[in-house]
Enzyme design. Structure first.
Site, PDB file in Angstrom:
ATOM      1  CG  ASP A  55      -1.740   1.170   1.160  1.00  0.00           C
ATOM      2  OD1 ASP A  55      -2.749   1.337   0.476  1.00  0.00           O
ATOM      3  OD2 ASP A  55      -1.364   2.124   2.271  1.00  0.00           O
ATOM      4  CD  GLU A 127      -3.413  -2.343  -1.425  1.00  0.00           C
ATOM      5  OE1 GLU A 127      -3.623  -1.002  -1.402  1.00  0.00           O
ATOM      6  OE2 GLU A 127      -3.488  -2.960  -0.509  1.00  0.00           O
TER       7      GLU A 127
END
Length: 258
Positions: A55, A127
């Site tokens: 992220d 991610e």
């Protein structure tokens, strides 16, 4: 680590999709493994920890790309582009088009429920793959993947209007020199069917909380509630825009009469 036939097949397919053979395939296996497939095992065997790292890396890559691609945009416009591009919906769409839905390793409990969390899993796996690439081949590997798969979705139109409540709230608070922060305060339900509760803060002050099937959805709901509580609703924006138009029209009429 010994891999099952299914795991080996899915790792090979994931490498084909990504376009790279990993020096450490075990990192990639963790990135595509849903938590429901690792019950009773350490957290490192699923994508949860990698998702956390990915992220941050993804956000930095997208911010860098937008910064250099649109030199005319201010901080608000760049923020809107970044938030829109790394949203859960955006990442899930890209991951699905790439074919990640077929390589995710699910546990038996998740298979039996019809994969209720597939949308969330796709977002998380994207991610996690970014993080796995970073760990296996450095920032260049992660950057190449993001540039090929996600950056083509980037457009200047994303900068014109807030794409979601998080972007709108950040714009408003930054007018006062405040950057909102989010904290996950509660996780409910089993690994394959989780509900997240997040709070949004302005400095040390908690503004609101929100609930969702993903962390990003919970944060978005928290931001929406905060916007409503602070009076930054769509209706108030419309009223301001209307007042601005009326003021402009009044000036024009006075000028014509003069």
């Amino acid at each position: 680590m010994t891999r099952t036939e299914e795991q080996q097949r899915k790792v090979e397919e994931a490498q084909r999709i990504i376009g790279r053979d990993f020096d450490d395939p075990d990192i990639l296996l963790s990135a595509i493994t849903h938590p429901s497939a690792t019950e009773g095992k350490p957290v490192k065997f699923s994508y949860e920890r990698l998702e956390f790292l990915g992220d941050s890396i993804l956000g930095a890559i997208v911010a860098n790309e937008a910064f250099h691609e649109y030199p005319e945009l201010d901080e608000g416009g760049l923020t809107r582009i970044k938030v829109a591009l790394v949203s859960g919906t955006s990442l899930a769409e890209v991951a699905e088009k790439l074919g990640f839905a077929d390589v995710i390793v699910f546990g038996s409990s998740e298979r039996g429920t019809g994969r209720r969390g597939l949308h969330s899993a796709l977002e998380n796996v994207y991610e996690a793959v970014v993080a796995a690439l970073f760990l296996d081949s450095g920032i260049a590997g992660a950057q190449a993947f993001v540039r090929r798969t996600l950056i083509p979705k980037m457009s200047v139109e994303m900068a014109r209007e807030p794409e979601n409540p998080k972007s709108a709230l950040q714009e408003k608070l930054q007018e006062e020199g405040i950057t909102p922060t989010y904290k996950l305060v509660e996780t409910q339900g089993p690994p394959h069917d989780r509900t997240f509760v997040s709070q949004v803060f302005a400095g040390m002050k908690a503004l609101a909380s929100g609930m969702g099937r993903t962390k990003k959805e919970a944060e978005s709901q928290a931001a929406k509630t905060a916007l409503d509580a602070l009076g930054f609703t769509k209706a108030s924006k419309a009223d301001k825009a209307k007042a601005k138009r009326e003021k402009k029209q009044s000036r024009t009429e006075k000028k014509n009469k003069g």
